[in-house]
Design a protein around this motif. Structure first.
Motif, PDB file in Angstrom:
ATOM      1  N   THR A  27       4.908   8.367  -2.776  1.00  0.00           N
ATOM      2  CA  THR A  27       5.552   9.233  -1.791  1.00  0.00           C
ATOM      3  C   THR A  27       5.483   8.589  -0.414  1.00  0.00           C
ATOM      4  OG1 THR A  27       4.829  11.193  -3.032  1.00  0.00           O
ATOM      5  CG2 THR A  27       5.617  11.560  -0.794  1.00  0.00           C
ATOM      6  N   ALA A  29       6.829   9.198   3.853  1.00  0.00           N
ATOM      7  CA  ALA A  29       7.238  10.229   4.810  1.00  0.00           C
ATOM      8  C   ALA A  29       7.909   9.555   5.990  1.00  0.00           C
ATOM      9  CB  ALA A  29       6.039  11.046   5.282  1.00  0.00           C
ATOM     10  N   THR A  53      14.745  11.262   2.485  1.00  0.00           N
ATOM     11  CA  THR A  53      13.698  12.283   2.594  1.00  0.00           C
ATOM     12  C   THR A  53      14.278  13.667   2.327  1.00  0.00           C
ATOM     13  OG1 THR A  53      14.035  12.401   5.009  1.00  0.00           O
ATOM     14  CG2 THR A  53      12.308  10.932   4.205  1.00  0.00           C
ATOM     15  N   ARG A  58       9.679  14.169   3.305  1.00  0.00           N
ATOM     16  CA  ARG A  58       9.059  13.173   2.426  1.00  0.00           C
ATOM     17  C   ARG A  58      10.025  12.794   1.305  1.00  0.00           C
ATOM     18  NH1 ARG A  58       3.670  16.409   1.007  1.00  0.00           N
ATOM     19  NH2 ARG A  58       5.285  17.979   0.703  1.00  0.00           N
ATOM     20  N   ALA A 137       1.894  10.913   2.864  1.00  0.00           N
ATOM     21  CA  ALA A 137       2.347   9.803   2.019  1.00  0.00           C
ATOM     22  C   ALA A 137       1.255   9.500   1.013  1.00  0.00           C
ATOM     23  CB  ALA A 137       2.668   8.581   2.872  1.00  0.00           C
TER      24      ALA A 137
END
Length: 264
Positions: A27, A29, A53, A58, A137
């Motif tokens: 992940t 961001a 995102t 994210r 993240a």
């Protein structure tokens, strides 16, 4: 009505885990210049992949299968961030925190390095003194975390678990930074000092000041400028500056990570 999310055109910062495992969920961001999570931003990778995102600011994606260095860029903006894709292990290790900052700011993100985290940010349970923290993240090797808004300054026990498995833990010290300054307009040639009060520890810490109005004033130590706090009960750092033209100064202050402690 709730607060409107920042527009994608204001995106400035990619938060990307420093390491990710090939083929694993990961992940990232994206933040605007005020540090707010920004939806609808397309991030381009050096291998040709793209992600955008979601409403939370994210984006989850699968790390490339090929190990090596990977770069990410906000589409349409200069600058890039780097991560390393490493080969996958034969078995998933338990959740362990290898490196954490000794100090972190209550108002800023911090990073953990370790093993056994969840690459899907929301599948990690991160708590500080029992209060939930937001994972910005994530990869199995690295997390970027925002402290809970009502955490008090001082020592805190941080725990991380992935999919409710056994948690890794570490003790950290969280600091509140408060800027004390004369807010009247600055005159050309006028000297002034910005005082930053540090709450949560009597240890000396290093702060960095970014001058967001360099046409109005100059920080004596350059831009950015760094200062070490005094330590002690009245723990303060001083940033002298000089006026260049009539106007209001605008300076942002952040804590530099300083000591990063490994776990025994």
């Amino acid at each position: 009505m709730g607060q409107q999310p920042p527009p994608a055109k204001n995106a400035r910062i990619i938060l990307l885990p420093h390491k990710m495992i090939s083929g694993d969920r990961t992940t990232l961001a994206v933040l605007d210049f005020g540090g707010r999570l920004t939806p609808g931003v397309t991030v381009a990778f050096s291998n040709g992949d793209h992600v955008t995102t979601n409403a939370t600011g994210r984006a989850a994606f699968v790390a490339p299968l090929t190990p090596g260095v990977l770069y990410a860029t906000i589409q349409g903006r200069p600058g890039r961030v780097q991560t390393e894709v490493i080969p996958s292990a034969s078995s998933k290790p338990p959740t362990e925190i290898d490196h954490a900052p000794h100090f972190a700011s209550l108002s800023d993100r911090f990073e953990l390095q370790g093993h056994g985290f969840c690459g899907d940010a929301d599948k990690n349970t991160v708590q500080l003194n029992g209060q939930p923290a937001l994972v910005l993240a994530a990869s199995s090797e690295s997390l970027a975390i925002l402290p809970p808004a009502d955490l008090n300054p001082g020592p805190a026990e941080l725990t991380v678990s992935c999919n409710k498995f056994a948690a890794g833990s570490v003790r950290m010290v969280f600091l509140a930074l408060s800027l004390q300054a004369d807010t009247s307009p600055l005159q050309p040639g006028q000297k002034r000092a910005l005082t930053v009060r540090v709450t949560g520890s009597s240890e000396r810490v290093t702060l960095e000041a970014h001058n967001l109005a360099p046409d109005v004033a100059a920080l004596d130590g350059g831009n950015p400028a760094r200062a070490v706090s005094s330590g002690g009960p009245q723990n303060v750092a001083i940033f002298p500056l000089t006026g260049k033209q009539h106007g209001n100064i605008l300076v942002s202050i952040r804590l530099l990570p300083g000591i990063v402690r490994g776990q025994p």
